[in-house]
Design an enzyme around this catalytic site. Structure first.
Site, PDB file in Angstrom:
ATOM      1  N   ASP A   1      -3.022  -1.124   5.586  1.00  0.00           N
ATOM      2  CA  ASP A   1      -3.125  -0.445   6.743  1.00  0.00           C
ATOM      3  C   ASP A   1      -4.728  -0.015   6.866  1.00  0.00           C
ATOM      4  O   ASP A   1      -5.107   0.243   7.880  1.00  0.00           O
ATOM      5  CB  ASP A   1      -2.564   0.768   6.905  1.00  0.00           C
ATOM      6  CG  ASP A   1      -3.177   1.983   5.720  1.00  0.00           C
ATOM      7  OD1 ASP A   1      -3.746   1.559   4.691  1.00  0.00           O
ATOM      8  OD2 ASP A   1      -3.028   3.029   5.940  1.00  0.00           O
TER       9      ASP A   1
ATOM     10  N   ASP B   1      -7.801  -2.711   1.809  1.00  0.00           N
ATOM     11  CA  ASP B   1      -6.798  -3.599   1.616  1.00  0.00           C
ATOM     12  C   ASP B   1      -6.910  -4.993   2.274  1.00  0.00           C
ATOM     13  O   ASP B   1      -6.164  -5.951   1.692  1.00  0.00           O
ATOM     14  CB  ASP B   1      -5.174  -3.039   2.618  1.00  0.00           C
ATOM     15  CG  ASP B   1      -4.998  -1.662   2.532  1.00  0.00           C
ATOM     16  OD1 ASP B   1      -5.070  -1.403   1.048  1.00  0.00           O
ATOM     17  OD2 ASP B   1      -4.560  -0.971   3.194  1.00  0.00           O
TER      18      ASP B   1
ATOM     19  N   ASP C   1       0.741  -1.179   0.002  1.00  0.00           N
ATOM     20  CA  ASP C   1       0.229   0.083   0.013  1.00  0.00           C
ATOM     21  C   ASP C   1       0.823   1.328   0.187  1.00  0.00           C
ATOM     22  O   ASP C   1       1.804   1.121   0.277  1.00  0.00           O
ATOM     23  CB  ASP C   1      -0.873   0.062   1.138  1.00  0.00           C
ATOM     24  CG  ASP C   1      -1.917   1.112   1.219  1.00  0.00           C
ATOM     25  OD1 ASP C   1      -2.172   1.486   0.076  1.00  0.00           O
ATOM     26  OD2 ASP C   1      -2.455   1.567   2.241  1.00  0.00           O
TER      27      ASP C   1
END
Length: 844
Positions: free
Chosen positions: A561, A565, A269
Site C-alpha cells: 500500500d 512496498d 503487507d
C-alpha cells in the site's frame, strides 16, 4: 465459403433451382450464425472493459483551487491549479515548482534511466512540494507519452499461449484426418468403379460426387480449426473480471486474474491489508510513565500522569514539525488530515492534546526535510527555533530511532544522559507494546547551534522524547481467509517494516505464523549464507520476494500500500495493490512478463487493485483465477471429443460421411462457440480452494482428461458405427426415405451425445455433475438454446440441413442415446488414474 460455393454448384447441377442451393445456403447461414455469436460475445466483452477503463481513470491528487484545498482527478487538472505533490504521486501536468523539500523524481518511464533525477517528469520518488500547473492534457510530457500507449490492447495471457499450441496441434491432426478421409472416399469410389469395370466410364454425376466429397472435406477442414479455444479463455477471463469487480477487485490486465490461480505464495503487507488501517494511539511512554487508553484521555488527564507541561510541549513540537501530514479545512470549515494513516494518527493525537498545528508551523521555520523511506525507516526534519538556533526532530521505527539516542528528556524538558539500564527498560517497553500487536514509533529531538551545517540532518546524538504505541486491529475474516489459503496450498508470508515482535503478534493473530514457522528481520536474512537461507526460508512466513522467486521457483503474489512496498512489488510475479490507502507507486507494479521494460509508475497500468483493501478479496481473486483454468480444462475436454475422427472412421467403413456439411458446422458451433459460452463462464466453487495450485510447466491436458475423452469417444464411435451399418434393421426402417431418416437419427443422436457430454464435462473427477449447475444461468441457457435450435433444424429446416422430421419415438431414442453417456461417464471416472502432484515447495 469455398465449401458453400461447391455445394451450390453441385446442387444446381443435380437438382436445379431452387432446391439445388439449399445445401450451400445452409452452410452460409450456419457460418453466419457462428460468426455473429462470436462477434456479439466479443462486443459484450469490449463493453465490460469500457466500464473497467472508467475505473482506471479514478486517480486523484491534492490541489488548491479557488482558495480551497481539495481532491480532484488528474484528468480534471486545469492551468492555474496548485498541485500538492508527495512521495509516490504522479505528475499529471507540466508546471512550475513553487516550494518543497528534497524533490527526487523518477523519470524511468520517459528516459529509460533508472536513477532518479532532480527534474520534473512523471512520478515523485522522494520528497514533497507544490507546483503551479502551466500545461495540461496531450500537450504535456505525460500526454505525449500516453499518445504512444494503446490502452485497449492486451497481450496474450500465458494460458492463451499454451492453448494456441494445443489448438495448433489439434488443427494439424484434424487436417490430416480430413485429407485422409477425402483420399479414403475417393479411393473407395474409384475402387467400386474398378470392381464394376466402369473405371473408363465417367459421367457428370461422377464428377459431382467427387465435388460433393470435396465439399464435405473442406467443411471438416474448417471445423478442424478450434477457434473456440482462444474464445473460451477470453470469455472466462472477462466473466471473472466482471464478477471480481463486484467483489471489490479491479483487474487491470487479464493475465493477472489467470496468474493468481497459479500462485503458491502470497507475500502481504500488514497495515491496511491484514489490519483495518484505522489506527489510533493506544499507549504512550513518556519519561518513565506508560499511559494506556490514550484515545480516551485528554490533555489534563495526561498531565495528571506526572508529565510536565514542558515535556508535553516538546512532544507536540516533535509531532507537528516532523510530519508529512497537513491539517486543512474543507468548505464546511471542518478540519481534516491529509496523509498516510500512521502520520495522520500521530497528528490527530497531537490535536487531541490541544496542540495548534498552524501556530506551531508559523512559529518554526522548516529548513530541510528527509521524508520517510523504507531504507532509513524514519523521517527527520531540521527547523529554526524562534529564539535562535536549530532543532532536529526524528520520528520512526523504535529500534532505529532509539539506537540514534544517547539522551532522554527529563521532567523539565532538558536532555539527560541515557543510561544502559534506562536503554534496557525502554527496549522492554517497546517489546511489550509490540507483543500486544501495537506498532511502535519513537519521537526524538536534538538541539543544534547556528554554526551547524544546515544541509545535514544529524543521525546520532538525539534525545528520546516518547515511545508511541499505535493500534491497528486485524480485519474481520482475515484469519479465515489465511486458513483458506493454507488449505489451497498457498503459503502466506507477511512482509512488514514493523518491529519484529509486532509482526509476530499480528502474524499469530491472523494465523500466518504457525508453530513450525519462523520470523526473521530483513537485515538478518540478507546476511545469511546460501546454506542457511536454504534451511530457513522454507519455514519462513516473513521473508523477501526475490529469494522465493529466483531460488525456490515459487509463483509469488505481493500486496502493498505504500512506497516502501514498491521494491517487493516490482520483484514479484504479480502485484496486488490497495485501492483505498495505496499511493500511486503501490498500485503501479506490472505483471512480470517478457515486457520487463514496462516501468510506467501510474495507477492506470496496475494489474489488480484491491478496492476494499481486504486480504479476503485476494483469496477471492485466487479462487476466480483457478476457476478460469479449470473452466478451460472443462471446455478442452469437451472440445477434444471431436467429430472429425468419428466422421473419418465412418467414412473408412461405409464410404460416405454420416453428417452433411451443414450438420458438421452446426455440431462445430455446439462444440466451439456455444460450448465456450457454457463451460467457460462457470462460477467457482469452494472445492477449488481445497486443491493445490497449478504448478509451472504442468500439462494443460491431464491424464484424467484423457481418460474421460477416450471413454466418451469410444462410446460415441460404437453408437455411430452401429447405427450407420445396422440402423435400418434395428429401427425397422424401410422404403425410399429410410436412409434420410437414419441419417437424421444419427445426426440427432450425435448432437444429444454432445449435449450430455457438455454436462459431464462440468466435473472431471466427481460423479455428481449436476451440483451447482442451475446456479449458472449461462450454462442452462445454452443447453436450452441448443435443444431449441436442434428441434428447429430437424423439424423445419430439412431442406437446408438435409434432415427429415422424426417420430417422437425416434426423438426419445436420440435423447436416450445421449443420456446413456452420463452413467458411462460415471463408470469411466471410477477408473483410477495416477495424478502428477505439483511440487508445492521447490526447495527439496
Amino acid at each position: 465459403m469455398v465449401c458453400a460455393g461447391l455445394s451450390i454448384g453441385v446442387g444446381l447441377a443435380r437438382e436445379g433451382w431452387p432446391e439445388g442451393i439449399y445445401d450451400g445456403l445452409g452452410i452460409i447461414l450456419s457460418k453466419f450464425l457462428v460468426v455473429m455469436v462470436t462477434a456479439i460475445s466479443d462486443y459484450k466483452q469490449s463493453l465490460q472493459f469500457r466500464d473497467l477503463d472508467r475505473e482506471k481513470k479514478k486517480i486523484f491528487i491534492q490541489v488548491t483551487r479557488d482558495g480551497q484545498r481539495q481532491k480532484v482527478s488528474i484528468y480534471d487538472l486545469v492551468v492555474g491549479d496548485i498541485v500538492h505533490l508527495s512521495i509516490g504521486d504522479q505528475v499529471a501536468a507540466d508546471g512550475i515548482f513553487i516550494s518543497g523539500h528534497s524533490l527526487l523524481i523518477d523519470e524511468s518511464s520517459l528516459s529509460g534511466e533508472s536513477e532518479p533525477m532532480y527534474i520534473y517528469v512523471e512520478k515523485f520518488k522522494d520528497g514533497s512540494g507544490k507546483m503551479l500547473v502551466t500545461t495540461v492534457g496531450m500537450r504535456t510530457e505525460w500526454g505525449k507519452l500516453m499518445e504512444t500507449l494503446n490502452e485497449g490492447s492486451e497481450d496474450e495471457t500465458p494460458l492463451q499461449v499454451k492453448l494456441n499450441g494445443v489448438a495448433t496441434i489439434i488443427g494439424k491432426i484434424e487436417l490430416f484426418f480430413s485429407v485422409l478421409e477425402f483420399l479414403v472416399l475417393v479411393g473407395r469410389f474409384l475402387g467400386e468403379k474398378v470392381i464394376h469395370n466402369e473405371f473408363t466410364d465417367w459421367s457428370s454425376a461422377d464428377a459431382l460426387t467427387l465435388i460433393d466429397y470435396l465439399a464435405v472435406v473442406v467443411t471438416l477442414i474448417d471445423v478442424a480449426v478450434p477457434e473456440g479455444l482462444p474464445l473460451a479463455v477470453i470469455l472466462s477471463l472477462a466473466f471473472a473480471v466482471k464478477k471480481l469487480m463486484n467483489d471489490g477487485a479491479l483487474v487491470r490486465h487479464l493475465s493477472a486474474c489467470e496468474a493468481m490461480g497459479s500462485s503458491n505464495c502470497i507475500c502481504t503487507d500488514k497495515t491496511g491489508m491484514l489490519t483495518t488501517n484505522h489506527m489510533v494511539v493506544d499507549k504512550i511512554w513518556i519519561r518513565g510513565n506508560t499511559i494506556s487508553n490514550v484515545e480516551g484521555n485528554n490533555r489534563e488527564e495526561i498531565l495528571q500522569s506526572e508529565i510536565s507541561e514542558r515535556v508535553l510541549d516538546i512532544t507536540l513540537q516533535a509531532i507537528f514539525q516532523n510530519t508529512g501530514s497537513e491539517v486543512v479545512k474543507d468548505k464546511d470549515g471542518k478540519n481534516s488530515i491529509l496523509r498516510t494513516p500512521t502520520e495522520s494518527t500521530v497528528l490527530e493525537f497531537g490535536l487531541r492534546l490541544g496542540g495548534n498545528f498552524e501556530a506551531q508551523r508559523r512559529e518554526f521555520k522548516i529548513i530541510k526535510v528527509e521524508p520517510f523511506n523504507s531504507v532509513g525507516k524514519r523521517m527527520s526534519v531540521l527547523t529554526a527555533l524562534p529564539e535562535g538556533g536549530m532543532r532536529a526532530f526524528c520520528k520512526g521505527a523504535s529500534e532505529i530511532v532509539l539506537s540514534m539516542c544517547d539522551k532522554v528528556v527529563s521532567d523539565n524538558g532538558e536532555p539527560v544522559p541515557l543510561s544502559e539500564e534506562q536503554f534496557r527498560n525502554i527496549t522492554d517497553v517497546i517489546n511489550g507494546f509490540a507483543s500486544e500487536a501495537l506498532r511502535t514509533l519513537c519521537l526524538a529531538f536534538k538541539d543544534l547551534n547556528d554554526s551547524s551545517d544546515e544541509n545535514n540532518i544529524p543521525d546520532s546524538g538525539y534525545t528520546l522524547i516518547a515511545v508511541v504505541g499505535i493500534k491497528d486491529p486485524v480485519r474481520p475474516g482475515v484469519k479465515e481467509a489465511v486458513q483458506t489459503c493454507l488449505e489451497a496450498g498457498i503459503t502466506v508470508r507477511m512482509v512488514t517494516g514493523d518491529n519484529i515482535n509486532t509482526a509476530r503478534a499480528i502474524a499469530k493473530e491472523c494465523g500466518i505464523l504457525t508453530s513450525d514457522g519462523e520470523a526473521v528481520e530483513g537485515p538478518e536474512l540478507r546476511n545469511m549464507s546460501p546454506a542457511d537461507m536454504k534451511r530457513i526460508i522454507p519455514k519462513l512466513q516473513h521473508t523477501l520476494v526475490t529469494q522465493l522467486r529466483n531460488t525456490f521457483g515459487e509463483f509469488v503474489a505481493v500486496t502493498g500500500d505504500g512506497t516502501n512496498d514498491a521494491p517487493a512489488l516490482h520483484e514479484a510475479d504479480i502485484g496486488l495493490s490497495m485501492g483505498i490507502a495505496g499511493t500511486e507507486v503501490s498500485v503501479s507494479v506490472l505483471y512480470r512478463t517478457s515486457f520487463a521494460c514496462y516501468l510506467l509508475v501510474a495507477k492506470q497500468n496496475a494489474d489488480v487493485i484491491i478496492l476494499d483493501d481486504n486480504f479476503s478479496t485476494i483469496v477471492n481473486v485466487a479462487k476466480w483465477g483457478r476457476a478460469v483454468y479449470i473452466n478451460i480444462q472443462k471446455f478442452l475436454q469437451f472440445q477434444l471429443t471431436i467429430n472429425v475422427v468419428i466422421n473419418f472412421v465412418s467414412a473408412c467403413a461405409s464410404g460416405s460421411a454420416p453428417l452433411t456439411a451443414v450438420q458438421v458446422l452446426w455440431v462445430n458451433m455446439i462444440m466451439d462457440t456455444l460450448g465456450a459460452l457454457a463451460l467457460a463462464t462457470e462460477p467457482p466453487h469452494e472445492g477449488l480452494m481445497k486443491r493445490p495450485p497449478v504448478a509451472k510447466g504442468e500439462s494443460l491436458i491431464t491424464k484424467v482428461m484423457w481418460r474421460n475423452i477416450i471413454g466418451q469417444c469410444i462410446y460415441q464411435l460404437i453408437i455411430l458405427v452401429v447405427l450407420n451399418f445396422d440402423g435400418k434393421q434395428l429401427l425397422g426402417l424401410s422404403g425410399s426415405g429410410a436412409t434420410a431418416v437414419l441419417n437424421t437419427v444419427i445426426f440427432n443422436s450425435f448432437v444429444f451425445c454432445q449435449l450430455f457430454n457438455e454436462i459431464n464435462s462440468r466435473e472431471m473427477e466427481k460423479i455428481n455433475v449436476f451440483k451447482g449447475m442451475f446456479n449458472s444461468w449461462m450454462f442452462v441457457g445454452i443447453l436450452v438454446l441448443t435443444v431449441a435450435f436442434q428441434i428447429i433444424i430437424v423439424e423445419f429446416l430439412g431442406a437446408f440441413a438435409s434432415t427429415v422430421p422424426l417420430r417422437w419415438q425416434l426423438w426419445l431414442l436420440s435423447i436416450l442415446i445421449g443420456a446413456v453417456s452420463m452413467p458411462i461417464a460415471a463408470v469411466i471416472k471410477c477408473i483410477p488414474v495416477k495424478k502428477c502432484e505439483p511440487k508445492l515447495q521447490r526447495h527439496d
